[in-house]
Design an enzyme around this catalytic site. Structure first.
Site, short mmCIF file in Angstrom:
data_model
loop_
_atom_site.label_atom_id
_atom_site.label_comp_id
_atom_site.label_asym_id
_atom_site.label_seq_id
_atom_site.Cartn_x
_atom_site.Cartn_y
_atom_site.Cartn_z
N ASP A 50 0.80 -1.22 0.00
CA ASP A 50 0.00 0.00 0.00
C ASP A 50 0.84 1.28 0.00
OD1 ASP A 50 0.96 -0.15 2.55
OD2 ASP A 50 -0.98 -0.17 3.54
N ARG A 94 -5.07 4.47 6.27
CA ARG A 94 -5.31 4.14 4.87
C ARG A 94 -6.28 5.12 4.21
NH1 ARG A 94 -4.12 -1.18 3.20
NH2 ARG A 94 -5.42 -0.62 1.43
N TYR A 132 0.76 -3.27 11.26
CA TYR A 132 1.78 -4.31 11.20
C TYR A 132 2.10 -4.65 12.65
CZ TYR A 132 2.56 -3.34 6.26
OH TYR A 132 2.41 -3.20 4.91
N PRO A 134 7.94 -5.65 4.59
CA PRO A 134 7.08 -4.61 4.01
C PRO A 134 7.12 -3.29 4.77
CG PRO A 134 5.74 -6.22 5.18
CD PRO A 134 7.15 -6.68 5.30
#
Lengths: 612, 612
Positions: free
Chosen positions: B71, B251, B260, B339
């Site tokens: 993302d 987001r 995370y 990530p």
């Protein structure tokens, strides 16, 4: 953009969930829009946003526009496009009008550049003045409509034959005929004529456009050409010594250019068609005006000829003292003017944006039918002003610049009226929905009756630098923008306690049970401090409201100062007292009130809003 | 955007005219792309722009991605998206990472915000750091591909079974199988494996990812939740006293948030699946770390668990000293990492953007096959650097902040590497296509080997304020950006005379007969003066070149100073001497040369470009 409120939904967030039970080509509608020009499509895009409004939009043409016609998009229209979500696409495709050049005959009779000015004065709008084919504007609206909850699509090939008014909840009956002679009848609560200068809706109302054609003939053409004229990529006004005048409008894509070319006045009963104009005649005339510069046309993409006329209807609806309005006319159906000030498409869209939210509010029961009378009152006055402006502009444009003074007068006029042509000077008079100026001193940069003038801020919760005005979406909601005073904590708490808990709260009065607390009136706050000293958890809960099926918190209500551009300074908001700015769904400032004026706030909303 | 060059064309200008004779699902292709992730789609979007290149892109999955995965979009990727024409759409939909908050245990064991820093330092890029679902990035690429001259669409459900290399013009044979067992064979000149960490293309090359899994287990989930954690809409690094660490990534859409979550390390031969993880386990863990703040999850939109591993291939192609490369691997197929630094998707896309123009140049005969060796050379070195960075970052992230010093070390590291994670620190070593730094002093702000760092300018012909870097489209063209010296007239004339008329001109050498003069090498000029004192007609004709079927003039080649931000100052360009900046098709600075260094310019291009 805010989305995923009611659960994660993959795909393009600009495609809204469809409304339940959408009927295709309904025969009984809340609003029937006649005409798919800029006014009709603005109105349709606005109404399609409401899942509970049944709208139909029809056009006598057999499909969408692909060529020609209007191209100028004023800053104000760009601001409106932002509210509809497509200003960015126009900015990307369009030509940007940054400067204007004025050319006049020099002493030797040749042309010389007499002046070169900025087109839009600094700070007038966060949006540029752009030029883009009207057909593309239509495309963007059609996309907004198709992606909206109502999934609205026009029906083409429907020619309005008659409108009759009787009684009942849907008092208007409209009869249409298709090209192959099939008739269709639609019953509507409201009908809006967006059907242009030869409007059938206007004719059915028995109204006439008053005013005289000025008999000055103009040609317009979009061409691909090669030239050594230096300012071919600038908007240029060229007044030649003896061959007439041209207005050059560079167009999108970097190559195309539009010319407005002055032709001889029409005589007596002569009509435009009598002249047997051809593109070659227009080209020859353009070459004569531009001489000694070469102008070699390689392709004519579109052309037309027209006479300038400034004409206007007295009334834009069918209201009578004893009868609420049910039929409206917008845009060219009620006012026509010359295209050169770039106003036509813009004013038509502004008509529709003014009317759209009012129709929605009445159809949805948020306001009584009286609200609809404000459309004709507000927009007819604007149209009169525009027509006076256009007449002066056209006269000055066509005047032979024999004396430098006259040409200079034109330049001065042009410059002085830049704010006007940008569309930001519109000011509605005090009415049911527009307050007086008693408290204007608290926020001089938000004049009551004029459009909300955006300025940069930082959003508190995510530190995003943004334009405050961009939270004004075209969603039919009223907004209270609370500019907090320096001592913001207690003041905000008092305001929110009133709005959230007091029986006199206009928000509580307007919001139907079960709806989100910001569904009808959307409270926003601006704080005169930097964003780093505060957290959303420091705010009254009404400013981080819980919404949707999960009761998720909305973190996008509160803004702080952008240190590079203090909005309190930029908009002259009183820092020690703060101010409440009430903003209409069409982005106009409805009222400026003291921060603690709870009763006045309630009284203002009670003037036009139905308590639920 | 430039369009209408070869005649007026109604409709959406982002839809290019289709190439002639486009075969659907060709069996013999120039380039076969295996995998529809960010790397594969970047490459496909690049190649689809060329009407004369036959490309096919396939994926073993049965359709496009709709959920989850990467993302984070670094500033550098946004700059690349601008070149592909969709940065504006990402900016509109995405979350913007403006600041980062660091939370640590306070003395009482509770959490407190230890620091809050700007995410992207001022002036690092004109683009924001954004967060958007990878699926939307795919959507934008798919649209670019479908609208490009080749109208490229992926073929799904094709699982690569084998790759064999023999000889001839199309030496690679790829065999695929569909879910129902049907096989299909495609012959390709070049094959690119964009097929992820379990790459079949890599396996067919016999290459392995080297490195160790760190055995640290992490969970990731996208949720809709209610919390009183104050920084839920800021990127936040939370290191708890004893419960582990979380990274919060807000987001798009204003409600969704990604977490995370650090889990216990894997032991021995344990695999992720052995843990039987569920969303509820992740939620409980998140709640423990975030305590005493509440975290009430209403919906889990997506979740996954993974162990951090930093692994890398030695070589990203099948080249041998005696054999030109014909098979390439990109992205996760040749390097994997954690990530959390937000690098995965970005580095993969950068791989593909590096390779795409090189493949196009070789397929189209503009460069010899040697050029292709630079892909593995340049990108393998970058991947090694990334993996070292990621290892340090992951270690610091998981370190228990028992001592304030350790936590502070992490913050310092994070801050120092902001430029790196923004993607703008990539620097390619001197090679065939990257010059040395002999003349770097002429333009210190355009380091050779790094991406061209944009700055504001005013376009001469239409006075448009814009970013200079936005003329660097993803169209496979090289560019010479001529920063003229103060005495610009004579100097520009000499340069243009050389480039337009001299037999040694690299532009003349590279441009096939009948093509526009800017088809292969695109000359642009920046002048150290304001735009109002000059006209396009004052310029050498090469800077207002005539193009297309009509020979229309291109007015978008020349830029002047933006008085609010002088680009010569901003990029430290020597004002009295000027400089030539040679820019690769992937926007990297290939060389900086003295303004009059005609021979060096010719020699540089002759090093990799075929004379026609």
């Amino acid at each position: 953009m805010q989305y995923h409120l009611n659960g994660y939904r993959p795909g393009d967030p600009s495609i809204s969930p469809a409304a339940d039970r959408v009927v295709v080509q309904p025969k009984i509608v809340d609003v029937l829009i006649v005409g798919c020009g800029p006014a009709g499509l603005t109105l349709a895009a606005q109404l399609a946003a409401f899942p509970d409004i049944v709208t139909r939009i029809v056009d006598r043409k057999d499909g969408p526009l692909s060529l020609g016609q209007a191209d100028g998009i004023a800053c104000r229209s760009m601001e409106m496009f932002e509210a509809f979500g497509f200003a960015d696409r126009v900015m990307k495709e369009a030509y940007w009008v940054n400067e204007v050049a004025f050319w006049r005959p020099g002493s030797a009779g040749d042309l010389h550049r007499a002046d070169r000015i900025q087109d839009v004065e600094d700070g007038l709008s966060e949006m540029p003045h752009t030029i883009l084919n009207q057909a593309r504007v239509h495309d963007f609206y059609l996309e907004v409509m198709a992606n909206a909850p109502r999934r609205l699509v026009p029906d083409y090939g429907m020619d309005l034959m008659s409108l009759t008014r009787d009684t009942g909840s849907h008092p208007i009956e409209a009869m249409f005929q298709s090209p192959d002679g099939v008739t269709e009848t639609i019953r509507a609560r409201y009908v809006v004529g967006c059907d242009g200068a030869h409007s059938t809706v206007r004719a059915e109302l028995g109204y006439a456009l008053r005013g005289e054609a000025a008999r000055q003939l103009w040609g317009v053409m979009d061409v691909l050409a090669i030239t050594d004229f230096p300012d071919i990529r600038l908007k240029s006004v060229i007044q030649s010594a003896g061959a007439g005048s041209i207005l050059i409008i560079p167009r999108e894509g970097g190559y195309l250019v539009r010319l407005y070319i002055e032709l001889d006045a029409l005589h007596g009963d002569e009509r435009v068609a009598d002249r047997n104009l051809t593109p070659d005649i227009l080209i020859a005339k353009a070459q004569a005006i531009l001489s000694p510069y070469a102008f070699d046309v390689k392709e004519v993409a579109w052309w037309s000829a027209y006479e300038i006329g400034q004409r206007l209807c007295d009334q834009f609806d069918d209201a009578r003292p004893e009868q609420d309005p049910h039929i409206f006319i917008t845009g060219d159906a009620c006012h026509t003017h010359s295209p050169k000030a770039g106003q036509g498409m813009n004013v038509s869209m502004a008509d529709a944006f003014n009317l759209g939210w009012k129709l929605a509010a009445v159809v949805r029961g948020q306001s009584g039918p009286d609200l609809l009378r404000s459309y004709s009152a507000e927009r007819q006055a604007q149209a009169q002003e525009l027509i006076d402006f256009d007449r002066d502009m056209a006269r000055l444009f066509s005047a032979r610049p024999e004396h430098a003074d006259e040409a200079k007068a034109f330049q001065r006029y042009f410059k002085r009226h830049g704010r006007y042509t940008a569309g930001v000077e519109t000011r509605y008079e005090p009415s049911l929905i527009t307050g007086d100026s008693d408290h204007q001193a608290l926020a001089l940069g938000f004049p009551v009756g004029k459009r909300f003038h955006s300025a940069p801020v930082i959003r508190l919760a995510d530190a995003k630098p943004m334009h405050l005005g961009h939270m004004l979406r075209a969603d039919g909601r009223w907004r209270i923008v609370a500019f907090a005073p320096q001592d913001h904590r207690a003041a905000l708490q008092r305001l929110c306690t009133f709005l959230a808990d007091d029986p006199k709260s206009p928000i509580l009065a307007a919001t139907p049970p079960g709806e989100d607390i910001d569904a009808v009136i959307d409270l926003r706050a601006v704080l005169p401090v930097g964003h780093q000293g505060l957290s959303p958890t420091d705010l009254p809960s009404l400013l981080v409201p819980r919404k949707g099926r999960y009761g998720l918190q909305d973190y996008e209500k509160v803004f702080c100062l952008d240190p590079r551009n203090d909005i309190y300074d930029a908009r002259q908001v009183n820092r020690s007292e703060g101010a409440l700015i009430v903003v209409r769904p069409d982005q106009f400032v409805a009222n400026v009130l003291p921060f603690a004026a709870h009763d006045q706030l309630s009284a203002f909303f009670a003037g036009f809003m139905v308590a639920v």
